[in-house]
Design an enzyme around this catalytic site. Structure first.
Site, short mmCIF file in Angstrom:
data_model
loop_
_atom_site.label_atom_id
_atom_site.label_comp_id
_atom_site.label_asym_id
_atom_site.label_seq_id
_atom_site.Cartn_x
_atom_site.Cartn_y
_atom_site.Cartn_z
N ARG A 83 7.97 25.22 -35.18
CA ARG A 83 8.93 24.54 -36.04
C ARG A 83 8.49 24.60 -37.49
O ARG A 83 7.35 24.32 -37.83
CB ARG A 83 9.03 23.07 -35.61
CG ARG A 83 9.62 22.14 -36.66
CD ARG A 83 10.96 21.62 -36.25
NE ARG A 83 11.59 20.86 -37.31
CZ ARG A 83 11.64 19.54 -37.34
NH1 ARG A 83 11.11 18.85 -36.38
NH2 ARG A 83 12.26 18.93 -38.33
N ARG A 93 16.31 23.62 -33.81
CA ARG A 93 14.85 23.53 -33.86
C ARG A 93 14.21 23.83 -32.51
O ARG A 93 14.78 23.54 -31.47
CB ARG A 93 14.41 22.16 -34.39
CG ARG A 93 14.89 20.98 -33.64
CD ARG A 93 15.90 20.06 -34.37
NE ARG A 93 16.28 20.30 -35.72
CZ ARG A 93 15.76 19.68 -36.77
NH1 ARG A 93 14.81 18.80 -36.63
NH2 ARG A 93 16.21 19.92 -37.96
N ASP A 96 11.09 19.19 -31.70
CA ASP A 96 11.13 18.05 -32.60
C ASP A 96 10.48 16.88 -31.87
O ASP A 96 10.86 16.59 -30.73
CB ASP A 96 12.61 17.75 -32.86
CG ASP A 96 12.85 16.96 -34.11
OD1 ASP A 96 11.89 16.71 -34.84
OD2 ASP A 96 14.00 16.58 -34.33
N ASP A 98 9.48 12.90 -32.41
CA ASP A 98 9.65 11.74 -33.28
C ASP A 98 8.98 10.51 -32.67
O ASP A 98 9.17 10.24 -31.48
CB ASP A 98 11.14 11.40 -33.44
CG ASP A 98 11.89 12.42 -34.28
OD1 ASP A 98 11.29 12.96 -35.23
OD2 ASP A 98 13.06 12.68 -33.98
N1 ROI Z 1 21.23 16.60 -31.69
C1 ROI Z 1 20.87 16.37 -30.40
N2 ROI Z 1 21.82 16.29 -29.46
N3 ROI Z 1 19.56 16.19 -30.04
C2 ROI Z 1 18.57 16.26 -30.97
O1 ROI Z 1 17.38 16.09 -30.61
C3 ROI Z 1 18.90 16.49 -32.32
N4 ROI Z 1 17.95 16.54 -33.30
C4 ROI Z 1 18.27 16.73 -34.57
C5 ROI Z 1 19.69 16.86 -35.04
C6 ROI Z 1 19.83 18.17 -35.82
C7 ROI Z 1 20.02 15.69 -35.91
N5 ROI Z 1 20.63 16.88 -33.94
C8 ROI Z 1 20.27 16.66 -32.65
O2 ROI Z 1 17.31 16.76 -35.48
#
Ligand code: ROI
Length: 163
Positions: A83, A93, A96, A98
């Protein structure tokens, strides 16, 4: 020992595998144990519509790392998975990670805000979170059940457990 919750998401380069490998790798973080994790969920993309569906999951960790140390470790994991942070906000991505919650900490800083600032709006976070911690109280926001009911009532994006 602090209980922390981490959200995982991927929609590129075999997302199911990305999330499974990342879930396993969470247990290898220093001073950290993955207590349990949710099922994998398939969710429609929030943000840019012309991108693949996401695979999302949530993990519950016991950790002795500080919130900042945990953030640093998760960012290193994201880099290993390819990433490039900041390249495409709201875009696709590979991985991710968080920090959703860090114990009952409420913190707003440049690099880290907990609880995650958009947690309450996101079914792809609330559904898996509710699966593994149905009695959870989110500091400053209320019970995960209430948040999920509110989210379900207004949500238009699909989010389903992967068969
Ligand atoms: N949309 C979904 N469904 N799941 C995600 O983890 C996710 N992550 C993001 C953005 C681009 C906002 N959209 C997403 O970062």
């Amino acid at each position: 020992m602090i209980q922390a919750y981490v959200g995982l998401g991927s929609n590129l380069n075999d997302p199911v595998q990305q999330v499974q490998v990342a879930l396993a790798a969470l247990s290898d973080l220093p001073e950290t144990r993955c207590v349990r994790h949710s099922s994998l969920y398939r969710s429609a993309p929030l943000g840019q519509a012309d991108q693949p569906d996401y695979i999302n999951a949530v993990a519950m960790l016991d950790t002795r790392l500080s919130a900042r140390q945990l953030l640093t470790e998760l960012q290193a994991m994201e880099r290993i998975h390819g990433r490039v942070r900041g390249a495409e906000r709201w875009g696709p991505r590979t991985l991710d990670l968080d920090i959703l919650l860090y114990g009952d900490m409420q913190l707003e800083s440049e690099e880290l805000t907990v609880p995650h600032p958009r947690l309450a709006e996101r079914s792809f976070v609330l559904y898996p979170l509710c699966e593994i911690a149905p009695d959870l109280e989110i500091p400053g926001l209320g019970s995960v059940q209430q948040l999920m009911a509110a989210c379900r009532a207004r949500d238009t994006l699909s989010c389903e457990v992967l068969a």
